[in-house]
Design a protein around this motif. Sequence first.
Motif, PDB file in Angstrom:
ATOM      1  N   GLY A 169      12.051 -17.653  -2.212  1.00 10.91           N
ATOM      2  CA  GLY A 169      12.569 -16.707  -3.177  1.00 10.91           C
ATOM      3  C   GLY A 169      11.597 -16.505  -4.326  1.00 10.91           C
ATOM      4  O   GLY A 169      10.598 -17.201  -4.454  1.00 10.91           O
ATOM      5  N   GLY A 170      11.888 -15.517  -5.152  1.00  7.08           N
ATOM      6  CA  GLY A 170      11.032 -15.240  -6.293  1.00  7.08           C
ATOM      7  C   GLY A 170      11.352 -13.887  -6.891  1.00  7.08           C
ATOM      8  O   GLY A 170      12.403 -13.302  -6.604  1.00  7.08           O
ATOM      9  N   SER A 171      10.426 -13.417  -7.719  1.00  9.46           N
ATOM     10  CA  SER A 171      10.601 -12.130  -8.393  1.00  9.46           C
ATOM     11  C   SER A 171       9.586 -11.134  -7.870  1.00  9.46           C
ATOM     12  O   SER A 171       8.393 -11.455  -7.780  1.00  9.46           O
ATOM     13  CB  SER A 171      10.417 -12.309  -9.902  1.00  9.46           C
ATOM     14  OG  SER A 171      11.399 -13.174 -10.433  1.00  9.46           O
ATOM     15  N   VAL A 172      10.054  -9.953  -7.531  1.00 13.21           N
ATOM     16  CA  VAL A 172       9.174  -8.895  -7.039  1.00 13.21           C
ATOM     17  C   VAL A 172       9.612  -7.577  -7.655  1.00 13.21           C
ATOM     18  O   VAL A 172      10.745  -7.442  -8.137  1.00 13.21           O
ATOM     19  CB  VAL A 172       9.207  -8.772  -5.498  1.00 13.21           C
ATOM     20  CG1 VAL A 172       8.657 -10.022  -4.851  1.00 13.21           C
ATOM     21  CG2 VAL A 172      10.605  -8.458  -5.015  1.00 13.21           C
ATOM     22  N   GLN A 173       8.728  -6.604  -7.600  1.00 10.10           N
ATOM     23  CA  GLN A 173       9.086  -5.262  -8.040  1.00 10.10           C
ATOM     24  C   GLN A 173       9.721  -4.498  -6.895  1.00 10.10           C
ATOM     25  O   GLN A 173       9.516  -4.815  -5.720  1.00 10.10           O
ATOM     26  CB  GLN A 173       7.848  -4.534  -8.555  1.00 10.10           C
ATOM     27  CG  GLN A 173       7.328  -5.102  -9.859  1.00 10.10           C
ATOM     28  CD  GLN A 173       6.271  -4.214 -10.482  1.00 10.10           C
ATOM     29  OE1 GLN A 173       5.493  -3.568  -9.774  1.00 10.10           O
ATOM     30  NE2 GLN A 173       6.231  -4.171 -11.812  1.00 10.10           N
TER      31      GLN A 173
END
Length: 124
Positions: free
Chosen positions: A9-13
């Motif tokens: 998981g993580g942060s993406v645009q």
Amino acid sequence: QVQLVESGGGSVQAGGSLRLSCAASGRTFSSSAMGWFRQAPGEEREIVAAINWTGDKTYYPDVAKGRFTISRDNDKNTVYLQMNNLKPEDTAVYYCAARWSLVVVKTALGYDTWGQGTQVTVSS
């Protein structure tokens, strides 16, 4: 009994991609149906993909069709969720789930083992 640990998981645009992994331990992984679910704050847990024990049958709800792909590697005791063209509404905690079954399991109530979840955040 199967134990599950999600990662990736993580942060993406918006428009980006992520691949989630779910590592399983236990003797019964290769004979377990697997599923990926997600839960956003204040929302019910919903399925986004499921796969049968051999990996040749899958299920996707409309929200995931054409963007998400579930796969599994029984030699590595791992199930994957490839997510493409991510949207802000995909933001949620993603969970993998398992149960001993020879068929695809499409509902949360059908699973008896869950991972701890991994956060996915998609920004616009």
